[in-house]
Design an enzyme around this catalytic site. Structure first.
Site, PDB file in Angstrom:
ATOM      1  N   LYS A 194       3.013 -17.483   1.065  1.00 50.03           N
ATOM      2  CA  LYS A 194       4.180 -17.703   0.043  1.00 50.03           C
ATOM      3  C   LYS A 194       5.502 -18.111   0.576  1.00 50.03           C
ATOM      4  CE  LYS A 194       1.833 -14.743  -3.126  1.00 50.03           C
ATOM      5  NZ  LYS A 194       1.687 -13.369  -3.587  1.00 50.03           N
ATOM      6  N   ASP A 240      -0.760 -12.507   2.649  1.00 49.86           N
ATOM      7  CA  ASP A 240      -0.425 -13.152   1.325  1.00 49.86           C
ATOM      8  C   ASP A 240       0.857 -13.756   1.243  1.00 49.86           C
ATOM      9  OD1 ASP A 240      -1.272 -13.484  -1.785  1.00 49.86           O
ATOM     10  OD2 ASP A 240       0.590 -12.078  -1.542  1.00 49.86           O
ATOM     11  N   GLY A 275      -7.118  -1.539  -9.452  1.00 51.77           N
ATOM     12  CA  GLY A 275      -7.147  -2.909  -9.446  1.00 51.77           C
ATOM     13  C   GLY A 275      -6.066  -3.635  -8.751  1.00 51.77           C
TER      14      GLY A 275
END
Lengths: 430, 430
Positions: free
Chosen positions: B207, B203, B189
């Protein structure tokens, strides 16, 4: 860009004071943008205003009279970087009572007189900010008070004394002894001529009193902090620790437990995989465990002119913003609970013990029996023949109650086959 | 203790939303003490109010109608934890325009629409706080905006994507290949079915756009961030890196230089002694160099229900305090400068290059000649016979201009003795 000015009175022009002066001058444009006003030093309190300091100062800026700062209606904010308790505390209280916000780098003063300072600040609508008092430039006070405020903090473990961390790093990397690296640290200016505040752990204890007070929202008096220094640590212990997969660090440890809070400064064997284990040389780091955030760590230089001044000026900027919006004290003292400090005898740790014993049958059995009788169980044992008729035994216990362990040690010391208990060091972070 | 209440509207009840709900409930007493008011969730926006969520909620709390939150005069503060751009951005703007402060964990929204959000907040006397948008529970936005505010920030280097850090750690420790650990990460996960946002670096780029905007006080548009992912990294590269005393990490790198700022996300060889090199598994860390503070690092969990919620609730507490004292926006957007982003071709780095070449005399000389003609000098060379008629060459360059290096590569690719340029990875932090 703006005609607003926040006027600062600087008390002290030593290492940190000069750093503060330099940053406010060199980075003035950015500071003005971020604060929304110019931040200007108006007066600087020094002992000898006539002394040549080799920095470019307006002649009328220096004064030997504290009244020129604390009674000066033009000054909004006082920065105390004199250090020590007297007269720093008296002068700081004078400033607060005149409604001036206070920024300080003084760990001694905050650890001993924090309560009086905060009360005076509250009564006079002023801020008391002290980021620089712990771990120099590393942001830690504000992150604890604000960024981690949603958490119940479970533990704070810090390497918060750069001198001893430098010394232990050198001892580890070069297999040197304490006395050797102390001389080296003194020559480099990392340790003082009287090194006791550092090597006996008192400096770390003051910082831990401040950190734990904030972390657990209760005032932790300095005299409740258990303190043990690194003077007993030898190169041999560091070598054994390495063999057992540990490093030795001087730690400030604060934990919240059901029976009260633990606050203690002592050397400890720390597993090599712990984030603090690779913090070396003069660097500091603070490891925090919160119920929501889990584990976080803050790392950087814990001392020095510019790192410490970085924290002082950040506080000046926050205090200035609060003055401009008329909200000094928006985040004030956070000690709103009263939690007892657990007696040291009731704390539990694992122990590393090194003994010099007679090299004959049954000695280890006798020692193990006494530990067993005191509910101290052992997790690892190394025994080595040394020279002549003696052997060296190194033991690591499971987690045991301090008072049981100390009782066991007393009995072991009486055994005729035990020549010497060479080292007793706690472990942490397993 | 107090009759003051700050009423919160929660938009989204996924992983982070539940964490926020839990912390506000479980730690309510401490939060009330620190804020000076009770902080209560009044309404929660969800898609299906009737769905059983297995948590204890008052029936009238859930709504599918955003108007119940953004038009609700009882609600002071809106927490956006829906994620994505639509409708999160639209709803957030609606809340701000009604003068409600906004707390968000949404990196996509801040990276793309930060400007509009801050302008709406300023016009309507509201806060926009977004600590949770970068590195989950690790305090980094507030420390940059406040604690390090006295500094000119020189560089920010971050491990800011937990999925790829987990994968690279596994590849390093177990000598596994990319595809193997990706499957493992998906099973656990840690990685999504479509892993591209993580493994391609997008991603991390979002940031980094946020971090660099704050660090350098200039808005860094997402499309100016150079992005390269870790899909090309192999177990062999990691083994060579180890031999050369490096680890391989996916880094977000932002630097201020005289010719503009550099903002780039790419895998990099990082020296083993660098503080970021020992940040493993899903942990994140951000390393910052300031002109006064020197080097500091912030370490912790960059994702997850409770760490992220810890940051969200801390922001809620700050926004609540600002509302109580009527100073929302006391620390607002800090992008008050306009600095150009340097073209990637003008950046300088050291390079690691691995090539598969013909195993015959003169090949290395030919490669070295082309590098030399392009002003690329070499710092180390490993050459190994592999199998049959081929050999492997691993080179590390000195610091070179990106465009010169790429020119050299083009020419080298044309050499008949060069079968393949297997890997090209930048280095950082030497």
């Amino acid at each position: 860009m703006t005609d607003k000015v926040i006027s600062v009175g600087l008390m002290g022009l030593g290492t940190v004071g000069r750093g503060v002066y330099r940053i406010l001058k060199d980075n003035s444009a950015g500071i003005e943008q971020k604060v929304g006003a110019r931040v200007e030093i108006k007066k600087i309190l020094v002992r000898e205003p006539a002394k040549n300091r080799g920095i470019d100062l307006r002649e009328d800026m220096l004064t030997a009279n504290v009244g020129d700062i604390v009674e000066n209606p033009e000054i909004d904010l006082v920065v105390e970087v004199m250090g020590g308790i007297n007269p720093a505390f008296e002068y700081s209280m004078m400033a607060l009572k005149k409604g001036k916000s206070l920024v300080t780098a003084n760990k001694d003063m905050i650890a001993l007189h924090g309560k009086e300072l905060f009360e005076a600040a509250d009564e006079n609508n002023a801020d008391v900010l002290f980021e620089a008092s712990v771990a120099g430039g590393i942001p830690i006070i504000r992150p604890l008070k604000e960024c981690l405020a949603a958490n119940r903090i479970r533990q704070v473990i810090g390497i918060i004394n750069g001198t001893t961390n430098y010394m232990l790093t050198r001892m580890t990397k070069e297999s040197l002894d304490f006395e050797q690296v102390l001389k080296e640290a003194q020559a480099l200016g990392y340790a003082e001529a009287d090194p006791s505040a550092d090597v006996e752990g008192y400096d770390a204890a003051r910082k831990l009193a401040i950190l734990s007070s904030i972390a657990f929202n209760t005032r932790v008096p300095l005299n409740k902090v258990f303190v043990e220094g690194i003077t007993g640590i030898t190169a041999e212990d560091i070598i054994y620790a390495n063999e057992l997969n540990y490093v030795i660090k001087l730690l400030g440890i604060a934990k919240e437990t059901d029976e009260g809070i633990e606050v203690r400064v002592h050397p400890a064997l720390l597993p090599k995989h712990h984030p603090l284990a690779s913090v070396n040389d003069v660097y500091n780091a603070i490891f925090i465990r919160g119920d929501a955030v889990g584990d976080v760590m803050f790392y950087g230089r814990g001392a020095g002119e510019m790192p410490t001044a970085s924290a002082v000026v950040a506080d000046v900027m926050n205090a200035a913003r609060n003055l401009l919006r008329n909200v000094p004290g928006i985040i004030s003292c956070t000690c709103f609970e009263e939690k007892p400090v657990k007696p040291m005898g009731s704390t539990s740790t694992k122990y590393y013990v090194r003994l010099n014993v007679a090299d004959k049958p049954g000695v280890l059995a006798g020692i193990a029996l006494i530990f067993g009788n005191n509910e101290v169980s052992l997790s690892s044992v190394i025994q080595r023949h040394t020279s002549g008729h003696s052997a060296e035994i190194v033991l690591v216990t499971h987690e045991v109650l301090e008072r049981n362990f100390q009782e066991a040690l007393k009995s072991i010391r009486k055994l005729s086959a035990v020549y010497e208990i060479t080292s007793v060091i706690r472990t942490e972070g397993d």
